[in-house]
Design a protein around this motif. Structure first.
Motif, PDB file in Angstrom:
ATOM      1  N   ILE A  75      -0.323   0.901  -8.679  1.00 46.59           N
ATOM      2  CA  ILE A  75       0.485   0.879  -9.909  1.00 46.59           C
ATOM      3  C   ILE A  75       0.149   2.093 -10.776  1.00 46.59           C
ATOM      4  CG2 ILE A  75       0.948  -0.440 -12.018  1.00 46.59           C
ATOM      5  CD1 ILE A  75       0.298  -2.974 -10.354  1.00 46.59           C
ATOM      6  N   ASP A  76      -1.143   2.428 -10.857  1.00 40.69           N
ATOM      7  CA  ASP A  76      -1.555   3.591 -11.653  1.00 40.69           C
ATOM      8  C   ASP A  76      -0.940   4.882 -11.105  1.00 40.69           C
ATOM      9  OD1 ASP A  76      -3.030   1.871 -13.194  1.00 40.69           O
ATOM     10  OD2 ASP A  76      -4.967   2.373 -12.273  1.00 40.69           O
ATOM     11  N   LEU A  77      -0.811   4.971  -9.794  1.00 43.16           N
ATOM     12  CA  LEU A  77      -0.207   6.166  -9.197  1.00 43.16           C
ATOM     13  C   LEU A  77       1.233   6.332  -9.680  1.00 43.16           C
ATOM     14  CD1 LEU A  77      -0.148   8.528  -7.192  1.00 43.16           C
ATOM     15  CD2 LEU A  77       0.499   6.885  -5.411  1.00 43.16           C
ATOM     16  N   MET A  78       1.972   5.245  -9.755  1.00 45.65           N
ATOM     17  CA  MET A  78       3.363   5.336 -10.229  1.00 45.65           C
ATOM     18  C   MET A  78       3.410   5.780 -11.684  1.00 45.65           C
ATOM     19  SD  MET A  78       5.430   2.269  -8.337  1.00 45.65           S
ATOM     20  CE  MET A  78       4.473   0.938  -9.017  1.00 45.65           C
ATOM     21  N   THR A  79       2.455   5.323 -12.468  1.00 50.66           N
ATOM     22  CA  THR A  79       2.399   5.727 -13.871  1.00 50.66           C
ATOM     23  C   THR A  79       2.132   7.223 -13.988  1.00 50.66           C
ATOM     24  OG1 THR A  79       1.578   3.540 -14.496  1.00 50.66           O
ATOM     25  CG2 THR A  79       1.227   5.336 -16.075  1.00 50.66           C
ATOM     26  N   ARG A  80       1.206   7.720 -13.171  1.00 50.26           N
ATOM     27  CA  ARG A  80       0.889   9.155 -13.212  1.00 50.26           C
ATOM     28  C   ARG A  80       2.100   9.990 -12.823  1.00 50.26           C
ATOM     29  NH1 ARG A  80      -3.782   7.750 -10.422  1.00 50.26           N
ATOM     30  NH2 ARG A  80      -3.114   8.872  -8.562  1.00 50.26           N
TER      31      ARG A  80
ATOM     32  N   GLY B 290      -3.265  -2.254  -4.735  1.00 53.01           N
ATOM     33  CA  GLY B 290      -3.690  -2.963  -5.936  1.00 53.01           C
ATOM     34  C   GLY B 290      -3.338  -2.193  -7.208  1.00 53.01           C
ATOM     35  N   GLN B 291      -4.236  -2.221  -8.176  1.00 53.99           N
ATOM     36  CA  GLN B 291      -3.982  -1.551  -9.453  1.00 53.99           C
ATOM     37  C   GLN B 291      -3.871  -0.045  -9.258  1.00 53.99           C
ATOM     38  OE1 GLN B 291      -3.287  -3.078 -12.383  1.00 53.99           O
ATOM     39  NE2 GLN B 291      -2.793  -1.019 -13.103  1.00 53.99           N
TER      40      GLN B 291
ATOM     41  N   THR C 207       0.845  -1.204   0.000  1.00 54.04           N
ATOM     42  CA  THR C 207       0.000   0.000   0.000  1.00 54.04           C
ATOM     43  C   THR C 207       0.878   1.250   0.000  1.00 54.04           C
ATOM     44  OG1 THR C 207      -1.754   1.186   1.192  1.00 54.04           O
ATOM     45  CG2 THR C 207      -0.141   0.056   2.528  1.00 54.04           C
ATOM     46  N   TRP C 208       0.333   2.337  -0.516  1.00 58.55           N
ATOM     47  CA  TRP C 208       0.891   3.684  -0.289  1.00 58.55           C
ATOM     48  C   TRP C 208       0.053   4.300   0.818  1.00 58.55           C
ATOM     49  CZ3 TRP C 208       5.367   4.197  -2.505  1.00 58.55           C
ATOM     50  CH2 TRP C 208       5.629   3.593  -3.737  1.00 58.55           C
TER      51      TRP C 208
END
Length: 315
Positions: free
Chosen positions: A300-305, A296-297, A123-124
């Motif tokens: 991962i989406d946060l890292m992409t942003r 969860g996803q 988790t973040w």
């Protein structure tokens, strides 16, 4: 810790130890031994403070010891590299992680020693907006004062921060670009050494986290905050955007396990961190933390942003 604002941490820890966190539903064979919780920075920074608050709650919930261990170096890379190479994927070894650090370092270094995608993110659990801070008696009364000096004296102004290709470093690079100035960035091994650096006059300014501005109080002047709105904990500090500079950013902190850790153990630990966040928010929000629960996803989406947000400096 050297300041009065965090001098209450001992009291806080004592209070936290008395709180009860329910043990999440879990497989009966986990955990079977102490949890190793590695912090990739010095004691005294945000990651360390948080881990020490979490430690007694984890022990009460899991029924085993939790060993918080520090392994600073390389802006976190030393610990992350060793963790990916040696930790067993059974849930008994976890490590603090930060973004944009774990996104930026593998891009910027030919061999960072670890890969962004080779963590199982649990988790973040919170973030802190970045701030630009000078000592209270600094000649820079405003951001414009500081930038005027930097413009007239290229590379003369030293700006400290936590590590290289970390959130603090990337924010310094962005400030250079949007303000068209040249700074000299000084990397430290974490947030822990930064209070002495700025208060001792070892650097002209620091780019750090909102927690540092709260921690040092009237001993420093927060020239600007990298947030879309002023922070409740620093109401007198303007945002960069107010001052004409489009800078919004911060450091996210979380925890990860080795790649291949059983999903049910990741879920159990994520549930535990969620529950601890609900308890610790009352104490950590006034310290300048913004509590999150991203897994969860979404994690991962946060890292992409963030990769896109700092893209100009990562390519």
């Amino acid at each position: 810790m050297t300041d009065s604002k965090y001098s209450g941490l001992t009291v806080v820890l004592g209070a936290v130890s008395a709180l009860a966190i329910a043990a999440p539903a879990a497989a009966q064979d986990f955990p079977t031994r102490a949890i190793e919780y590695i912090i990739p920075f010095d004691p005294g920074g945000e990651s360390d403070i948080t881990a020490r608050l979490q430690e007694p709650l984890m022990e009460a919930a899991l029924g085993v010891g939790v060993n918080v261990r520090h392994q600073p170096g390389g802006g976190g890379a030393v610990a992350w590299s060793e963790f990916q190479g040696n930790a067993e994927p059974d849930g008994h070894e976890i490590i603090g992680i930060n973004i944009p650090h774990i996104v930026a370092q593998p891009i910027q270094r030919s061999d960072a020693g670890y890969a962004t995608e080779d963590f199982d993110i649990i988790t973040w659990f919170h973030m802190t907006p970045h701030v630009l801070v000078v000592r209270a008696d600094s000649p820079y009364e405003t951001l414009d004062d500081l930038l005027a000096f930097a413009g007239e004296n290229p590379q003369s102004l030293t700006v400290g921060g936590s590590g290289t290709f970390t959130g603090n470093h990337l924010e310094a690079l962005r400030l250079q670009e949007v303000a068209d100035v040249q700074l000299t960035y000084i990397p430290f091994t974490g947030t822990g050494p930064l209070p002495a650096a700025v208060l001792g006059g070892h650097v002209g300014a620091v780019i750090s986290n909102s927690t540092l501005g709260v921690q040092l109080g009237d001993d420093v002047r927060v020239l600007a905050v990298a947030a879309e709105e002023r922070l409740e904990v620093l109401p007198d500090a303007p945002t960069f955007q107010e001052l004409g500079y489009d800078i919004v950013g911060g450091t996210y902190r979380g925890v990860a396990a080795p790649k291949g850790t059983p999903p049910e153990r990741l879920d159990m630990l994520a549930d535990l961190f969620t529950e601890m966040n609900e308890t610790l928010g009352e104490r950590q929000i006034p310290m300048g933390f913004q509590m999150t629960d991203i897994r969860g996803q979404d994690a991962i989406d946060l890292m992409t942003r963030l990769r896109e947000q700092y893209g100009d400096f990562l390519n």
